[in-house]
Design a protein around this motif. Sequence first.
Motif, PDB file in Angstrom:
ATOM      1  N   ALA A  20       0.829  -1.212   0.000  1.00  0.00           N
ATOM      2  CA  ALA A  20       0.000   0.000   0.000  1.00  0.00           C
ATOM      3  C   ALA A  20       0.861   1.259   0.000  1.00  0.00           C
ATOM      4  O   ALA A  20       0.589   2.211  -0.739  1.00  0.00           O
ATOM      5  CB  ALA A  20      -0.933  -0.007   1.209  1.00  0.00           C
ATOM      6  N   VAL A  21       1.926   1.282   0.806  1.00  0.00           N
ATOM      7  CA  VAL A  21       2.811   2.445   0.876  1.00  0.00           C
ATOM      8  C   VAL A  21       3.470   2.694  -0.478  1.00  0.00           C
ATOM      9  O   VAL A  21       3.660   3.835  -0.895  1.00  0.00           O
ATOM     10  CB  VAL A  21       3.845   2.252   2.014  1.00  0.00           C
ATOM     11  N   LEU A  22       3.788   1.627  -1.196  1.00  0.00           N
ATOM     12  CA  LEU A  22       4.446   1.773  -2.499  1.00  0.00           C
ATOM     13  C   LEU A  22       3.518   2.274  -3.602  1.00  0.00           C
ATOM     14  O   LEU A  22       3.977   2.611  -4.683  1.00  0.00           O
ATOM     15  CB  LEU A  22       5.086   0.446  -2.911  1.00  0.00           C
ATOM     16  N   THR A  23       2.212   2.366  -3.341  1.00  0.00           N
ATOM     17  CA  THR A  23       1.291   2.887  -4.358  1.00  0.00           C
ATOM     18  C   THR A  23       1.490   4.379  -4.593  1.00  0.00           C
ATOM     19  O   THR A  23       1.070   4.908  -5.617  1.00  0.00           O
ATOM     20  CB  THR A  23      -0.187   2.664  -3.972  1.00  0.00           C
ATOM     21  N   GLY A  24       2.116   5.067  -3.630  1.00  0.00           N
ATOM     22  CA  GLY A  24       2.346   6.498  -3.786  1.00  0.00           C
ATOM     23  C   GLY A  24       1.278   7.364  -3.157  1.00  0.00           C
ATOM     24  O   GLY A  24       1.399   8.576  -3.158  1.00  0.00           O
ATOM     25  N   VAL A  25       0.206   6.785  -2.612  1.00  0.00           N
ATOM     26  CA  VAL A  25      -0.796   7.584  -1.911  1.00  0.00           C
ATOM     27  C   VAL A  25      -0.527   7.488  -0.411  1.00  0.00           C
ATOM     28  O   VAL A  25       0.194   6.609   0.052  1.00  0.00           O
ATOM     29  CB  VAL A  25      -2.248   7.134  -2.228  1.00  0.00           C
ATOM     30  N   HIS A  26      -1.086   8.413   0.337  1.00  0.00           N
ATOM     31  CA  HIS A  26      -0.949   8.358   1.794  1.00  0.00           C
ATOM     32  C   HIS A  26      -1.664   7.122   2.315  1.00  0.00           C
ATOM     33  O   HIS A  26      -2.709   6.736   1.795  1.00  0.00           O
ATOM     34  CB  HIS A  26      -1.566   9.603   2.436  1.00  0.00           C
ATOM     35  N   VAL A  27      -1.111   6.525   3.347  1.00  0.00           N
ATOM     36  CA  VAL A  27      -1.762   5.419   4.041  1.00  0.00           C
ATOM     37  C   VAL A  27      -2.032   5.922   5.457  1.00  0.00           C
ATOM     38  O   VAL A  27      -1.098   6.237   6.198  1.00  0.00           O
ATOM     39  CB  VAL A  27      -0.890   4.145   4.052  1.00  0.00           C
ATOM     40  N   ILE A  28      -3.315   6.046   5.790  1.00  0.00           N
ATOM     41  CA  ILE A  28      -3.736   6.608   7.069  1.00  0.00           C
ATOM     42  C   ILE A  28      -4.450   5.510   7.846  1.00  0.00           C
ATOM     43  O   ILE A  28      -5.569   5.127   7.502  1.00  0.00           O
ATOM     44  CB  ILE A  28      -4.636   7.841   6.859  1.00  0.00           C
ATOM     45  N   ASN A  29      -3.800   4.991   8.859  1.00  0.00           N
ATOM     46  CA  ASN A  29      -4.292   3.825   9.583  1.00  0.00           C
ATOM     47  C   ASN A  29      -5.466   4.165  10.495  1.00  0.00           C
ATOM     48  O   ASN A  29      -5.463   5.185  11.168  1.00  0.00           O
ATOM     49  CB  ASN A  29      -3.150   3.234  10.407  1.00  0.00           C
ATOM     50  N   TRP A  30      -6.455   3.246  10.535  1.00  0.00           N
ATOM     51  CA  TRP A  30      -7.631   3.392  11.380  1.00  0.00           C
ATOM     52  C   TRP A  30      -7.822   2.102  12.155  1.00  0.00           C
ATOM     53  O   TRP A  30      -7.811   1.029  11.548  1.00  0.00           O
ATOM     54  CB  TRP A  30      -8.839   3.668  10.459  1.00  0.00           C
ATOM     55  N   VAL A  31      -7.939   2.106  13.324  1.00  0.00           N
ATOM     56  CA  VAL A  31      -7.876   3.085  14.365  1.00  0.00           C
ATOM     57  C   VAL A  31      -6.654   2.751  15.226  1.00  0.00           C
ATOM     58  O   VAL A  31      -6.367   1.597  15.479  1.00  0.00           O
ATOM     59  CB  VAL A  31      -9.175   3.131  15.192  1.00  0.00           C
ATOM     60  N   VAL A  32      -5.937   3.776  15.665  1.00  0.00           N
ATOM     61  CA  VAL A  32      -4.720   3.607  16.450  1.00  0.00           C
ATOM     62  C   VAL A  32      -4.964   4.266  17.804  1.00  0.00           C
ATOM     63  O   VAL A  32      -4.977   5.491  17.908  1.00  0.00           O
ATOM     64  CB  VAL A  32      -3.509   4.249  15.740  1.00  0.00           C
ATOM     65  N   ASP A  33      -5.186   3.432  18.838  1.00  0.00           N
ATOM     66  CA  ASP A  33      -5.510   3.964  20.164  1.00  0.00           C
ATOM     67  C   ASP A  33      -4.537   3.557  21.261  1.00  0.00           C
ATOM     68  O   ASP A  33      -4.729   3.905  22.414  1.00  0.00           O
ATOM     69  CB  ASP A  33      -6.922   3.519  20.578  1.00  0.00           C
ATOM     70  N   ASP A  34      -3.494   2.797  20.925  1.00  0.00           N
ATOM     71  CA  ASP A  34      -2.512   2.439  21.951  1.00  0.00           C
ATOM     72  C   ASP A  34      -1.115   2.494  21.341  1.00  0.00           C
ATOM     73  O   ASP A  34      -0.948   2.549  20.127  1.00  0.00           O
ATOM     74  CB  ASP A  34      -2.800   1.063  22.560  1.00  0.00           C
ATOM     75  N   ASP A  87       1.323   0.306  21.152  1.00  0.00           N
ATOM     76  CA  ASP A  87       1.739  -0.816  20.304  1.00  0.00           C
ATOM     77  C   ASP A  87       1.209  -0.637  18.877  1.00  0.00           C
ATOM     78  O   ASP A  87       1.934  -0.862  17.908  1.00  0.00           O
ATOM     79  CB  ASP A  87       1.251  -2.158  20.864  1.00  0.00           C
ATOM     80  N   ALA A  88      -0.063  -0.237  18.757  1.00  0.00           N
ATOM     81  CA  ALA A  88      -0.639  -0.004  17.427  1.00  0.00           C
ATOM     82  C   ALA A  88       0.055   1.162  16.737  1.00  0.00           C
ATOM     83  O   ALA A  88       0.302   1.127  15.530  1.00  0.00           O
ATOM     84  CB  ALA A  88      -2.141   0.252  17.532  1.00  0.00           C
ATOM     85  N   LEU A  89       0.405   2.194  17.502  1.00  0.00           N
ATOM     86  CA  LEU A  89       1.126   3.338  16.936  1.00  0.00           C
ATOM     87  C   LEU A  89       2.495   2.897  16.433  1.00  0.00           C
ATOM     88  O   LEU A  89       2.892   3.224  15.315  1.00  0.00           O
ATOM     89  CB  LEU A  89       1.278   4.442  17.975  1.00  0.00           C
ATOM     90  N   ARG A  90       3.232   2.126  17.234  1.00  0.00           N
ATOM     91  CA  ARG A  90       4.552   1.644  16.836  1.00  0.00           C
ATOM     92  C   ARG A  90       4.451   0.828  15.551  1.00  0.00           C
ATOM     93  O   ARG A  90       5.218   1.037  14.608  1.00  0.00           O
ATOM     94  CB  ARG A  90       5.165   0.796  17.950  1.00  0.00           C
ATOM     95  N   THR A  91       3.494  -0.080  15.508  1.00  0.00           N
ATOM     96  CA  THR A  91       3.317  -0.916  14.322  1.00  0.00           C
ATOM     97  C   THR A  91       2.990  -0.055  13.103  1.00  0.00           C
ATOM     98  O   THR A  91       3.532  -0.267  12.021  1.00  0.00           O
ATOM     99  CB  THR A  91       2.204  -1.960  14.558  1.00  0.00           C
ATOM    100  N   SER A  92       2.114   0.931  13.275  1.00  0.00           N
ATOM    101  CA  SER A  92       1.749   1.823  12.167  1.00  0.00           C
ATOM    102  C   SER A  92       2.968   2.555  11.630  1.00  0.00           C
ATOM    103  O   SER A  92       3.178   2.638  10.418  1.00  0.00           O
ATOM    104  CB  SER A  92       0.696   2.840  12.617  1.00  0.00           C
TER     105      SER A  92
END
Length: 181
Positions: free
Chosen positions: A130-144, A146-151
């Motif tokens: 997805a990142v290589l497509t050239g568009v922004h990748v905006i993750n949903w939902v990041v509330d902790d 660990d999820a932030l680190r992974t994102s």
Amino acid sequence: GVGGRCALPVRGGGGGRRHRGRRRRGAPGLRGPGRGRDRKGDARAAQHDTRLATLATSLGIAGRVLVYVYDGGDGDAVLAEINEKHPNVAVGLGRRDENAQHWDVTALPMKGLAALVPSAGFDGGWYAKAVLTGVHVINWVVDDEDALRTSLLNGVSGFITNEPGRMLRALRDTQRRCERK
């Protein structure tokens, strides 16, 4: 803090960026922090898009507004219409990890998109594509954290959270730690 490696998002669009050793095309302009609107339920009415575009323009935040659709089908077609009628509002394609059709990044209708807005259950391989497509990748939902680190490690451009204070503190802690290294 977020811990682990130093992984901070790259600011703004523009030239090629590195993502885990691969070149990434520059994502289209979408400046943040932003305002997103999930087009579902009664929010599907076209007059809401017009009102949002008008308000964003009058407030000078048009480049920070993203309208996205999760449910596909007719909703995906509406994004092209929004893109044509309101070019100052970015459009994004939301995708849910529980839908098997959404796992094929190469099959996503990318024309005119500024962002992909995936649910957090996709794996690192999906994000790499997805990142290589050239568009922004905006993750949903990041509330902790660990999820932030992974994102961040997956190379996302941004994230949607129900815990903005906690996530901002975690980002600041990560930035400070990276600056010390």
